[in-house]
Structure formats: C-alpha cells, structure tokens
Design an enzyme around this catalytic site. Structure first.
Site, short mmCIF file in Angstrom:
data_model
loop_
_atom_site.label_atom_id
_atom_site.label_comp_id
_atom_site.label_asym_id
_atom_site.label_seq_id
_atom_site.Cartn_x
_atom_site.Cartn_y
_atom_site.Cartn_z
N TYR A 1 28.59 14.82 36.36
CA TYR A 1 28.28 14.28 37.69
C TYR A 1 28.02 15.44 38.64
CZ TYR A 1 29.17 11.25 41.76
OH TYR A 1 29.07 10.52 42.92
N HIS B 1 35.97 24.02 25.83
CA HIS B 1 35.53 23.72 24.46
C HIS B 1 34.00 23.79 24.44
CE1 HIS B 1 39.52 22.81 22.96
NE2 HIS B 1 39.74 22.50 24.22
N ARG B 2 33.52 24.89 23.87
CA ARG B 2 32.12 25.27 24.06
C ARG B 2 31.17 24.61 23.09
NH1 ARG B 2 34.16 31.21 23.37
NH2 ARG B 2 35.61 29.98 22.12
N GLN C 1 40.01 22.37 32.00
CA GLN C 1 40.57 22.74 30.69
C GLN C 1 39.60 22.32 29.57
OE1 GLN C 1 44.45 20.87 30.49
NE2 GLN C 1 45.37 22.42 31.80
N ARG D 1 44.19 19.48 21.78
CA ARG D 1 44.48 18.70 22.98
C ARG D 1 45.32 17.45 22.74
NH1 ARG D 1 43.82 22.57 26.79
NH2 ARG D 1 41.85 23.65 26.45
N ARG E 1 31.64 19.59 49.85
CA ARG E 1 32.64 19.27 48.82
C ARG E 1 33.61 20.41 48.49
NH1 ARG E 1 29.60 20.46 43.30
NH2 ARG E 1 28.55 22.35 43.96
N ASP F 1 29.98 17.11 17.44
CA ASP F 1 30.05 16.68 16.05
C ASP F 1 31.52 16.55 15.62
OD1 ASP F 1 30.98 19.16 14.65
OD2 ASP F 1 29.11 19.97 15.46
N THR G 1 31.14 22.24 7.08
CA THR G 1 29.82 21.80 7.56
C THR G 1 29.50 20.33 7.28
OG1 THR G 1 28.91 23.09 5.72
CG2 THR G 1 28.58 23.97 7.93
C1 LIG Z 1 47.88 24.79 25.12
C2 LIG Z 1 46.71 25.62 25.58
C3 LIG Z 1 46.90 26.59 26.54
C4 LIG Z 1 45.82 27.36 27.00
N1 LIG Z 1 46.02 28.31 27.96
C5 LIG Z 1 44.97 29.03 28.43
C6 LIG Z 1 45.13 30.00 29.46
O1 LIG Z 1 46.22 30.23 29.95
N2 LIG Z 1 44.04 30.68 29.90
C7 LIG Z 1 42.78 30.48 29.38
O2 LIG Z 1 41.83 31.12 29.80
N3 LIG Z 1 42.60 29.54 28.39
C8 LIG Z 1 43.64 28.83 27.92
N4 LIG Z 1 43.43 27.87 26.94
C9 LIG Z 1 42.08 27.69 26.41
C10 LIG Z 1 41.94 28.34 25.03
O3 LIG Z 1 42.10 29.75 25.09
C11 LIG Z 1 40.53 28.03 24.46
O4 LIG Z 1 39.55 28.60 25.31
C12 LIG Z 1 40.27 26.55 24.35
O5 LIG Z 1 41.36 25.89 23.78
C13 LIG Z 1 39.02 26.32 23.52
O6 LIG Z 1 39.33 26.64 22.19
P1 LIG Z 1 38.23 27.13 21.18
O7 LIG Z 1 37.59 28.40 21.67
O8 LIG Z 1 38.87 27.20 19.83
O9 LIG Z 1 37.22 25.88 21.21
P2 LIG Z 1 35.65 25.76 21.25
O10 LIG Z 1 35.06 26.45 22.41
O11 LIG Z 1 35.37 24.30 21.10
O12 LIG Z 1 35.17 26.50 19.98
C14 LIG Z 1 35.44 25.97 18.68
C15 LIG Z 1 35.43 27.11 17.71
O13 LIG Z 1 34.12 27.68 17.69
C16 LIG Z 1 34.22 29.09 17.55
N5 LIG Z 1 33.62 29.72 18.73
C17 LIG Z 1 33.13 29.10 19.83
N6 LIG Z 1 32.62 30.01 20.66
C18 LIG Z 1 32.81 31.21 20.09
C19 LIG Z 1 32.51 32.55 20.48
N7 LIG Z 1 31.90 32.87 21.60
N8 LIG Z 1 32.85 33.54 19.63
C20 LIG Z 1 33.47 33.28 18.47
N9 LIG Z 1 33.78 32.04 18.05
C21 LIG Z 1 33.45 31.02 18.86
C22 LIG Z 1 35.70 29.42 17.41
O14 LIG Z 1 36.04 29.41 16.06
C23 LIG Z 1 36.38 28.26 18.09
O15 LIG Z 1 37.69 28.04 17.65
C24 LIG Z 1 44.51 27.12 26.47
C25 LIG Z 1 44.33 26.13 25.50
C26 LIG Z 1 45.41 25.38 25.06
C27 LIG Z 1 45.18 24.31 24.02
#
Ligand SMILES: Cc1cc2nc3c(=O)[nH]c(=O)nc-3n(C[C@H](O)[C@H](O)[C@H](O)COP(=O)(O)OP(=O)(O)OC[C@H]3O[C@@H](n4cnc5c(N)ncnc54)[C@H](O)[C@@H]3O)c2cc1C
Length: 323
Positions: A97, A89-90, A85, A195, A168, A184, A65
């Site tokens: 845009y 990252h949520r 892609q 990434r 579009r 953050d 934190t």
């Molecule tokens: C090399 C690579 C290949 C990929 N291939 C695919 C694919 O084939 N198909 C596909 O759909 N996606 C794919 N992804 C996307 C991947 O599954 C993740 O959705 C994406 O990398 C975002 O990661 P994240 O959820 O950790 O990140 P963020 O959304 O930034 O979240 C950061 C962290 O917050 C927490 N978090 C956020 N939201 C939640 C939630 N709702 N519940 C619990 N914890 C949460 C988790 O700890 C998470 O790690 C790929 C990603 C990479 C890097």
C-alpha cells in the site's frame, strides 16, 4: 487441482485487531514437488505413500529446489512494525500500500492487556508475563493519546494540501499497512520456521501461524516433512553428537573417547519403528549419523581437518601459464 486449497482462496482470516491473511492464488502442491523431483517419470501411477516418502527424503537431505516449484500469493494487512520485521525476508515478491499515493487508514494496533508483557531479562528480545493491569491500562491510554495527536496532525496536513508523502511521516508504527506477498514453498517454509518459532515476536507469529495453517492445506505432505525435519528438529554440534551417540549406544571397552571394541544399541531398531514412527530407512539414516563419530578418533580439530596447503605460487606464475 487441490480442491481443499482452492476452497481457501479469497477467505480473509482476521489477525490481531485489524489485520488479515488471505490466500489469493496458488500454483501447485505436493504433486508439483514430486513432479519436479522425478523429472524423468510421469506422476500418474504414484501412491500417496511414495509421494510422502519422496518428499520426506528431499527435506531430510535438504534437496530444496523441487519445493520451489510451488508458489503461494497472499493478501495481508499488518501493523507497520510487523511489516518491518517481515520485509527482511528477501525471497518474496511484495507490493505494498502506498502512503504517498493513498490516504493512510485510521487503523492502529492496540495490544490486549494480557499481551502487554514485561521485558524478558534472559532473552533480551522477548517478553514474559503480563504487567500489572494498571500499567497495561495506562500504557493503552497513552498510546491512544499519542495516536489522537498524530491523526489530528495527519488530517490537518492533508486538509491543508500538504503532500501525503510528508503528511504521513509521524504516524505511529502501529498504523496498519497491507500488501500482496508472493513466495515459493521452500522460502515460505523458511519464513515460517523463523516466524512461527516461539522466539519471534507474538504479533508477527499471529500472522505466520495462519499462513502455516494455509500452507498445510496447500501441500500437506510437504508441510508435514518440514514440520518433522525442519521446524521441530534442530542442529547438534560435534560435542552434542557425542553425547547423543553415547545415549543411543552402550559402548564396551572404550579406551579413548570413542574407540569402540563393541557397541550395543540401547534402543533397538524395532522399537524406533514401533514407538517413534520412524520407517526402516529413517532408522538407518539416523544411526548412520553416528558412524562418523567412531571412525575419526579422536575428532580432529578444525585446523587439523582443514590444514592450509604448504605450497603456493605468486600470481605471475599462473599469468604466464595462461598466457
Ligand atoms: C527472532 C528474530 C530476531 C531478529 N532480530 C534481528 C535484529 O535484532 N536485527 C536485525 O537487523 N534483524 C533481526 N532479525 C532478522 C534476521 O536477521 C533476518 O534478516 C531475517 O530473519 C530474514 O532471514 P533470512 O535472511 O534467512 O531470510 P530471507 O531474506 O527470506 O532469505 C532466505 C535465505 O536466502 C538466502 N539469502 C537471501 N539473501 C541473501 C544474501 N544477500 N546473501 C546470502 N544469502 C541470502 C539465505 O540463505 C537466507 O537464509 C531477527 C529475526 C528473528 C527471527
């Protein structure tokens, strides 16, 4: 104020053929992470070495934190397939845009011939060495041809007063979009970990690498801690830890897999400090990770370690108690 970070504000770094990454605003840096972690002390008298040690400690123990106290806001333009892609990252705040409101730019990503790789057979999501030059050239020519048609349809539809939100819909995924993206430091480092990694697609990595360089300027000690403890580190399974522990220690008189009569370090603590730049505390913590592998012998399997309790009640039992 971090002068080096302030100097970066508003510098637009080109990425790919038409994209860019610009740092627009920053709140905090290394000191903000430290300030939050030492919530009860002032920061004025700390030495850089102490800040560094603290930031590394926090990263090592995933005390995350304080890293959320730093915020970075970027303005970036990227092809839509990269944005798709990226938007997964949520934890960022995004404003993109609008193709419903504004005209879409006549800008499309065209991969360089050398970047047009063959399908990777081992990693199905990747590519390997470049295809033959004639394949690359034909591919580029065909993309050009399709775009030409798509742009003509778009321009015609707009001229005929078809709503932009419909005009579009058949523009290619290579069309550039742009957004403001604020996040953050903790979540940014998580994004960069995924990434900037070699498994990420080259086109998104090109953006992430520039963002990493800017993040390094904003919070150099935090970035270094992440680089050492997250980006270039990895997790080891139980079995891999056994292998490692046997590499680190010479085990005497071992009956079962780990029953220790005596163990002797194969690599001395002093050498770890001198040759591998660990400090004393880091050496202690590193070695302590192996202690567990000597105590619980043999390692319990998961169902032994976490057995289901034998006693349970019907819901009415607790309903009555609470009533
Ligand atoms: C090399 C690579 C290949 C990929 N291939 C695919 C694919 O084939 N198909 C596909 O759909 N996606 C794919 N992804 C996307 C991947 O599954 C993740 O959705 C994406 O990398 C975002 O990661 P994240 O959820 O950790 O990140 P963020 O959304 O930034 O979240 C950061 C962290 O917050 C927490 N978090 C956020 N939201 C939640 C939630 N709702 N519940 C619990 N914890 C949460 C988790 O700890 C998470 O790690 C790929 C990603 C990479 C890097």
């Amino acid at each position: 104020v971090n002068t080096a970070a302030q100097e970066q504000l508003g510098r637009y770094y080109p990425v790919l053929d038409h994209g860019f990454v610009a740092l627009i605003d920053v709140m905090g840096g290394d000191e903000a992470v430290e300030q939050a972690a030492r919530v009860s002390y002032g920061t004025g008298t700390r030495k850089t070495s102490e800040t560094r040690g603290l930031l590394r400690y926090l990263m090592r123990h995933r005390h995350t934190t304080p890293y959320e106290m730093v915020e970075l806001k970027f303005h970036m333009a990227m092809p839509i397939f990269v944005a798709r892609q990226w938007i997964r990252h949520r934890t960022a705040s995004v404003n993109e845009y609008s193709g419903r409101y504004s005209l879409m730019p006549n800008l499309f990503y065209m991969p360089e011939p050398d970047d047009i790789g063959k399908q990777n057979a081992a990693n199905r999501q990747g590519r390997v060495e470049a295809v033959a030059p004639e394949v690359a050239n034909t591919f580029r020519a065909q993309l050009e041809h399709q775009r030409h048609d798509a742009v003509n349809t778009y321009k015609w539809a707009v001229a005929e007063d078809v709503a932009r939100e419909l005009a579009r819909i058949d523009l290619p995924l290579s069309t550039y979009t742009q957004w403001y993206w604020k996040i953050d430091l903790h979540n940014l480092l998580h994004f960069l970990g995924l990434r900037c990694d070699s498994h990420a697609q080259y086109e998104i990595r090109a953006f992430a690498d520039v963002m990493a360089a800017l993040t390094h300027v904003v919070a150099p000690l935090a970035f270094e801690a992440w680089y050492d403890y997250a980006f270039l580190s990895c997790r080891f399974s139980r079995q891999e830890m056994w292998v490692l522990r046997n590499l680190v220690y010479r085990i005497h008189d071992e009956t079962q897999r780990g029953l220790i009569a005596a163990r002797e370090a194969m690599i001395g603590e002093a050498q770890m400090v001198e040759d591998f730049s660990l400090n004393k505390r880091e050496v202690d913590e590193f070695l302590s990770r192996f202690d567990r592998f000597d105590e619980e012998l043999p390692d319990p399997d998961a169902d032994e370690r976490f057995p289901l309790p034998t006693h349970f009640e019907a819901p009415e039992y607790f309903a009555q108690k609470w009533a």
